[in-house]
Write a protein that holds these residues in place. Structure first.
Motif, short mmCIF file in Angstrom:
data_model
loop_
_atom_site.label_atom_id
_atom_site.label_comp_id
_atom_site.label_asym_id
_atom_site.label_seq_id
_atom_site.Cartn_x
_atom_site.Cartn_y
_atom_site.Cartn_z
N ASP A 168 0.85 -1.19 0.00
CA ASP A 168 0.00 0.00 0.00
C ASP A 168 0.89 1.24 0.00
N CYS A 169 0.31 2.40 -0.39
CA CYS A 169 1.12 3.61 -0.54
C CYS A 169 1.77 4.04 0.77
N LEU A 170 1.09 3.83 1.88
CA LEU A 170 1.67 4.21 3.17
C LEU A 170 2.94 3.41 3.44
N THR A 171 2.93 2.12 3.13
CA THR A 171 4.11 1.28 3.35
C THR A 171 5.26 1.71 2.45
N VAL A 172 4.95 2.07 1.19
CA VAL A 172 6.00 2.54 0.28
C VAL A 172 6.68 3.78 0.86
N LEU A 173 5.88 4.73 1.36
CA LEU A 173 6.45 5.94 1.93
C LEU A 173 7.29 5.65 3.17
N LYS A 174 6.81 4.73 3.99
CA LYS A 174 7.57 4.37 5.19
C LYS A 174 8.91 3.73 4.82
N LYS A 175 8.93 2.91 3.79
CA LYS A 175 10.18 2.29 3.36
C LYS A 175 11.20 3.34 2.94
N PHE A 176 10.78 4.37 2.23
CA PHE A 176 11.71 5.39 1.78
C PHE A 176 12.19 6.29 2.91
N LEU A 177 11.44 6.39 3.99
CA LEU A 177 11.89 7.17 5.14
C LEU A 177 13.17 6.63 5.73
N LEU A 205 10.92 10.62 15.03
CA LEU A 205 10.21 11.59 15.86
C LEU A 205 9.69 12.78 15.07
N TRP A 206 10.26 13.01 13.88
CA TRP A 206 9.92 14.22 13.15
C TRP A 206 8.74 14.05 12.18
N THR A 207 8.07 12.89 12.20
CA THR A 207 6.86 12.74 11.40
C THR A 207 5.86 11.90 12.18
N THR A 208 4.63 11.85 11.69
CA THR A 208 3.56 11.11 12.36
C THR A 208 2.82 10.24 11.36
N GLU A 209 2.10 9.27 11.90
CA GLU A 209 1.26 8.41 11.05
C GLU A 209 0.25 9.25 10.27
N GLU A 210 -0.32 10.24 10.92
CA GLU A 210 -1.32 11.10 10.28
C GLU A 210 -0.72 11.85 9.08
N GLU A 211 0.48 12.39 9.27
CA GLU A 211 1.13 13.12 8.18
C GLU A 211 1.44 12.21 7.00
N LEU A 212 1.92 11.01 7.28
CA LEU A 212 2.22 10.07 6.20
C LEU A 212 0.95 9.58 5.52
N GLN A 213 -0.12 9.42 6.30
CA GLN A 213 -1.40 9.01 5.72
C GLN A 213 -1.90 10.06 4.73
N TYR A 214 -1.72 11.33 5.07
CA TYR A 214 -2.13 12.42 4.16
C TYR A 214 -1.38 12.30 2.84
#
Length: 318
Positions: A168-177, A205-214
């Protein structure tokens, strides 16, 4: 982020989404991969509070901006043209500019091609590198790093999209973090790059689940093809930029990079940035190497905002 206003502006044949706040001299904030305007949330407020009209854009192919289908519509000339058109659409002759990652690459070339439109530049994470007179970028990368290298894998239309679609797109973004070491820039033989990246159990600490979900929701709507087309235009850019071979960047510029940035640890970047050749290409360049990783505008938000304000203020009387 409710105090930031949003609209779409016509520029260079596309509709571009912008997020803005404040009044005063125009300051454009140009994001990279895989991001949207929201990566600049701290800098938007900081600049607006200090008398700037802060405008963070969704680059073409991203977020709520148009996503042309033709890969040939993502050359550096298109991307620079988008920024020139945006400055025009906002009724200004010049802008202060801040770029990160691919946004830094575009901002460097805005200064190279149209220095008359930029008052000063602060770029993050990606230094200006001159055009090689001999090898196209993908030829060099394939020879040096092989098929597992992420830019090499991104070249084939549909390949990266297919591999990204397993998550899912959220997982892709988390991987690149969490791409934090030079050994992670290339996958092992026979492995897709995205599959080689771990999915983190926790967020920095500098990001949140909500921000990545957006941000993930925006990629669910737009897909990743537009953002990948930037990489697929690298050889075309090499051809188009031939007339500027050896040209210098004359705009006052500052470059900031984290000492733990994956780019700092790769491609000889440390030696390049600390050497005289880079500064010779950008006369008067200021360089700041600080503690931090790749997404330094978020991780070291207070520092980055202060450096931007100081550098721009010295050139505006603010």
């Amino acid at each position: 982020m409710a105090d930031i206003t949003h609209r779409r502006v016509r520029t260079n044949g596309i509709w571009m989404h912008i997020a803005e706040k404040g009044d005063g001299p125009l300051a454009l904030l140009v994001h990279g991969f895989p991001e949207t305007w929201s990566t600049w949330k701290h800098q938007i407020r900081g600049l607006a509070e200090h008398g700037y009209h802060a405008v963070a854009l969704d680059m073409r192919g991203y977020g709520d901006s148009d996503c042309p289908a033709d890969p040939a519509s993502y050359t550096i000339l298109h991307l620079v043209g988008d920024l020139v058109g945006l400055i025009d659409a906002l009724g200004q002759d010049q802008a202060y500019v801040v770029g990160h990652d691919w946004g830094a690459e575009v901002a460097w070339h805005l200064c190279l091609l149209r220095p008359d439109r930029v008052k000063a530049l602060v770029n993050l994470s990606v230094p200006y590198r001159p055009r090689s007179p001999q090898l196209k970028p993908t030829e060099y990368m394939a020879a040096e790093h092989g098929d597992g290298f992420f830019i090499t894998q991104f070249q084939e239309p549909g390949r990266a999209e297919k591999s990204f679609a397993k998550y899912d797109c959220l997982t892709v973004l988390k991987k690149f973090l969490w791409v934090n070491g030079p050994d992670l820039l290339a996958a092992p033989p026979g492995v897709e790059f995205i599959d080689s990246l771990e999915t983190p159990d926790s967020l920095p600490l500098w990001t949140t689940e909500e921000e990545l979900q957006y941000r993930a929701e925006k990629f669910r709507s737009s897909g990743f093809t537009g953002s990948l087309n930037y990489y697929r235009s690298m050889d075309r850019n090499w051809e188009l930029l031939g007339p500027w071979q050896g040209a210098q960047i004359s705009v006052p510029a500052k470059f900031i990079i984290g000492d733990k940035d994956i780019g700092w640890q790769s491609f000889g970047t440390k030696t390049y940035v600390e050497g005289e050749f880079f500064k010779g290409l950008v006369p008067g360049l200021q360089v700041l190497v600080t503690d931090g990783h790749h997404f330094i505008q978020l991780e070291r938000a207070e520092l980055v905002t202060a450096e931007i304000l100081s550098f721009f203020g010295e050139r505006s009387g603010n």
